[in-house]
Design a protein around this motif. Structure first.
Motif, PDB file in Angstrom:
ATOM      1  N   THR A 134       0.849  -1.197   0.000  1.00  0.00           N
ATOM      2  CA  THR A 134       0.000   0.000   0.000  1.00  0.00           C
ATOM      3  C   THR A 134       0.883   1.245   0.000  1.00  0.00           C
ATOM      4  O   THR A 134       2.040   1.216   0.396  1.00  0.00           O
ATOM      5  N   GLY A 135       0.309   2.332  -0.446  1.00  0.00           N
ATOM      6  CA  GLY A 135       0.996   3.618  -0.473  1.00  0.00           C
ATOM      7  C   GLY A 135      -0.039   4.697  -0.679  1.00  0.00           C
ATOM      8  O   GLY A 135      -1.211   4.524  -0.353  1.00  0.00           O
ATOM      9  N   GLY A 136       0.403   5.821  -1.253  1.00  0.00           N
ATOM     10  CA  GLY A 136      -0.553   6.869  -1.559  1.00  0.00           C
ATOM     11  C   GLY A 136      -0.144   8.210  -1.001  1.00  0.00           C
ATOM     12  O   GLY A 136       1.013   8.428  -0.633  1.00  0.00           O
ATOM     13  N   VAL A 137      -1.100   9.111  -0.948  1.00  0.00           N
ATOM     14  CA  VAL A 137      -0.881  10.475  -0.460  1.00  0.00           C
ATOM     15  C   VAL A 137      -1.972  10.803   0.550  1.00  0.00           C
ATOM     16  O   VAL A 137      -3.038  10.197   0.543  1.00  0.00           O
ATOM     17  N   THR A 138      -1.707  11.759   1.407  1.00  0.00           N
ATOM     18  CA  THR A 138      -2.649  12.096   2.478  1.00  0.00           C
ATOM     19  C   THR A 138      -3.493  13.309   2.092  1.00  0.00           C
ATOM     20  O   THR A 138      -3.162  14.066   1.191  1.00  0.00           O
ATOM     21  N   ASP A 139      -4.597  13.462   2.806  1.00  0.00           N
ATOM     22  CA  ASP A 139      -5.460  14.642   2.695  1.00  0.00           C
ATOM     23  C   ASP A 139      -6.031  14.854   1.296  1.00  0.00           C
ATOM     24  O   ASP A 139      -6.172  15.989   0.825  1.00  0.00           O
ATOM     25  N   THR A 140      -6.343  13.789   0.611  1.00  0.00           N
ATOM     26  CA  THR A 140      -6.952  13.914  -0.708  1.00  0.00           C
ATOM     27  C   THR A 140      -7.710  12.636  -1.023  1.00  0.00           C
ATOM     28  O   THR A 140      -7.622  11.643  -0.293  1.00  0.00           O
ATOM     29  N   TYR A 160      -6.976  16.746  -5.188  1.00  0.00           N
ATOM     30  CA  TYR A 160      -6.045  17.827  -4.878  1.00  0.00           C
ATOM     31  C   TYR A 160      -5.525  18.481  -6.158  1.00  0.00           C
ATOM     32  O   TYR A 160      -5.020  19.592  -6.120  1.00  0.00           O
ATOM     33  N   GLY A 161      -5.624  17.772  -7.288  1.00  0.00           N
ATOM     34  CA  GLY A 161      -5.201  18.328  -8.567  1.00  0.00           C
ATOM     35  C   GLY A 161      -3.895  17.778  -9.096  1.00  0.00           C
ATOM     36  O   GLY A 161      -3.390  18.248 -10.124  1.00  0.00           O
ATOM     37  N   ASP A 162      -3.332  16.773  -8.431  1.00  0.00           N
ATOM     38  CA  ASP A 162      -2.023  16.259  -8.815  1.00  0.00           C
ATOM     39  C   ASP A 162      -2.136  14.978  -9.640  1.00  0.00           C
ATOM     40  O   ASP A 162      -3.088  14.219  -9.512  1.00  0.00           O
ATOM     41  N   GLU A 176       3.233  15.685 -10.532  1.00  0.00           N
ATOM     42  CA  GLU A 176       2.825  16.920 -11.212  1.00  0.00           C
ATOM     43  C   GLU A 176       1.724  17.518 -10.347  1.00  0.00           C
ATOM     44  O   GLU A 176       0.538  17.185 -10.479  1.00  0.00           O
ATOM     45  N   LYS A 177       2.124  18.423  -9.448  1.00  0.00           N
ATOM     46  CA  LYS A 177       1.239  18.805  -8.349  1.00  0.00           C
ATOM     47  C   LYS A 177       0.112  19.751  -8.746  1.00  0.00           C
ATOM     48  O   LYS A 177      -0.861  19.887  -8.027  1.00  0.00           O
ATOM     49  N   LEU A 182      -8.284  22.696  -9.027  1.00  0.00           N
ATOM     50  CA  LEU A 182      -9.524  22.226  -8.383  1.00  0.00           C
ATOM     51  C   LEU A 182      -9.696  20.715  -8.408  1.00  0.00           C
ATOM     52  O   LEU A 182     -10.630  20.202  -7.814  1.00  0.00           O
ATOM     53  N   GLY A 183      -8.815  19.976  -9.101  1.00  0.00           N
ATOM     54  CA  GLY A 183      -8.890  18.528  -9.012  1.00  0.00           C
ATOM     55  C   GLY A 183      -8.884  17.798 -10.330  1.00  0.00           C
ATOM     56  O   GLY A 183      -9.455  18.255 -11.320  1.00  0.00           O
TER      57      GLY A 183
END
Length: 491
Positions: A134-140, A160-162, A176-177, A182-183
């Motif tokens: 597992t992995g990923g990014v937070t707050d999105t 988050y738009g990335d 690519e942040k 807007l997403g």
């Protein structure tokens, strides 16, 4: 030229995704079901609809061979279905039990990836149906995912738009942040790859779309020793509202997208030239897909319909392998017309015994007509039937027949309940008419039992915003309950 050849009206709520295999079309919906059709004549398969999810189904994906279909849902699972029988082959529970928004197979069928509302990615070994890592990014919230043609990379997109490029170790190779303000809403690799200058660089094309009303085409260069480089090639502005879905044709020469402005746009992919703008849906176009074997496009919408389009040109050497447009269209017309019998203008609870008999014949359940007549089953009694009554009282011995009848009754209940119901009367979690609405800390109203279950299993996040709920206190919404009661009385 692009012509509409068929419209499918089987879903009872928003269509969220559509996808082709070599011979099938699958669609999924907020009505909790997946429907599967043959691309020969767009008739629904006998085992369809697939009803194994407890909540909204957000995405579905065929394995490359077409033997399996994966679907993911707010119920925090990715379900694997067998396409020869429609049976559930495996249920993959997402780590953390967060709603799963997107799933995708690798081109070699070895891996399956799923992305969730809490930002987590789960990479599964599909051969063993086991979780690798597992992995990923937070707050999105992860809402988009696509494997590269080589199967060694995949890209995820979030609210988050990335856009982020990952390898099979779930190591992030590039971010690519600010890909879409807007997403991000969807992304897909073109089926082809090519070797770049130097020989050891592999280049891919990726399409992405987002809430900024833009469709973008990117170049991704991958060198095993140094990682990834991502470059924006083109920005396409053919739509005037958020673009919710995009898909490449099998030869990579065309690109289709669907938008909140209700339009579908078809582009020549290499130069970004707008070829066609299609306007047949009545609400947001939420899904679009090209067939891998025929010049067909499927589009799904919040108007609950799926349109199938034939592309007359621009599809390279692909040959049509489907029913001629006129015959398919008339077939679709018959299917829609069949639902307009006299009884369908009444609420199911008001049906007479003859109305019930007519409904059974329409649903291919002719063998039950005499049994129902002998037991004087009218509409109200039909809606009250369950497996025990069918077995004990009506003596229906066939398990398959009982199962099909129960599925059809559930569809009938959903249709009766949701047709014309104001959106604010439907629970955002179950998409069913609320009986006991309560207000949660996020300010939204939910069915009491549904939000209580959600809070117990979803780490106290809001189903609507994915943000933490500051309190689990639920306040009865008496005003909404009275409004729903008045609406039910008047209808």
């Amino acid at each position: 030229m692009v012509s509409l050849i068929c419209t499918l009206h089987d879903h009872r709520d928003d269509v969220n995704w559509c996808v082709f295999s070599a011979s099938l079309l699958a669609t999924c919906s907020a009505d909790k079901t997946i429907r599967v059709y043959s691309t020969r004549d767009f008739s629904e398969l006998p085992f369809s609809p697939l009803s194994g999810h407890g909540y909204v189904v957000h995405c579905c994906s065929f394995s490359p061979c077409g033997q399996y279909l994966a679907s993911c849902s707010t119920d925090a699972t990715t379900v694997i279905w067998l396409m020869d029988s429609g049976e559930i082959e495996a249920v993959l529970e997402h780590p953390g039990r967060s709603p799963v928004r997107v799933c995708a197979f690798s081109p070699d069928s070895v891996h399956l990836v799923s992305g969730a509302s809490d930002g987590t990615l789960a990479l599964w070994d599909f051969t063993t149906r086991s979780l690798l890592r597992t992995g990923g990014v937070t707050d999105t919230t992860l809402v988009a995912c696509s494997f590269s043609p080589c199967g060694q990379l995949f890209v995820s997109g979030s609210t988050y738009g990335d856009l982020r490029v990952w390898n099979l170790e779930l190591r992030q190779l590039h971010a690519e942040k600010n890909a879409h303000d807007l997403g991000v809403t969807c992304c897909q690799f073109a089926p082809q790859m090519q070797k770049g200058s130097g020989g050891n660089v592999t280049e891919f094309r990726l399409a992405s779309c987002g809430q900024d009303s833009l469709l973008k085409i990117w170049s991704i260069s991958h060198m095993p020793s140094t990682g990834c480089k991502m470059q924006l090639l083109r920005t396409l502005t053919g739509q005037t509202a958020p673009v919710l879905s995009c898909s490449f044709s099998a030869d990579g020469q065309m690109l289709v997208s669907g938008s909140v402005d209700k339009s579908i746009t078809v582009y020549e992919a290499s130069q970004g030239t707008l070829l066609y703008t299609l306007s047949q849906h009545e609400r947001y176009v939420t899904a679009c897909a090209f067939s891998p074997t025929a010049p067909l496009i499927a589009t799904g919408s919040m108007d609950k319909s799926v349109n199938v389009w034939r592309v007359e040109d621009g599809c390279g050497t692909l040959e049509a392998k489907f029913l001629p447009g006129e015959e398919a269209a008339s077939s679709a017309g018959r299917r829609e017309g069949e639902k307009m019998a006299g009884h369908s203008r009444l609420m199911a609870s008001d049906w007479s015994e003859d109305d019930v008999s007519s409904w059974l014949r329409e649903e291919g359940l002719d063998v039950l007509v005499d049994v129902f007549k002998a037991n004087n089953i009218d509409g109200l009694e039909l809606l009250a039937l369950n497996k025990d009554i069918l077995t004990t009282d009506l003596k229906i011995e066939s398990v398959g027949l009982r199962g099909k009848l129960i599925r059809k009754i559930e569809e009938l209940k959903m249709e009766s309940m949701c047709t014309g119901v104001p959106d604010e009367y439907l629970c955002p979690i179950t998409h069913e008419l609320m009986r006991d609405p309560v207000i949660a800390a996020d300010g939204y109203s939910y069915e009491c039992e549904a939000i209580q279950s959600w809070i117990r299993t979803k780490n106290r996040s809001s189903p609507m915003t994915n943000l933490p709920l500051q309190t689990t206190l639920l306040t009865p919404n008496h005003t909404l309950k009275m409004a729903i009661s008045r609406w039910k009385t008047s209808h």
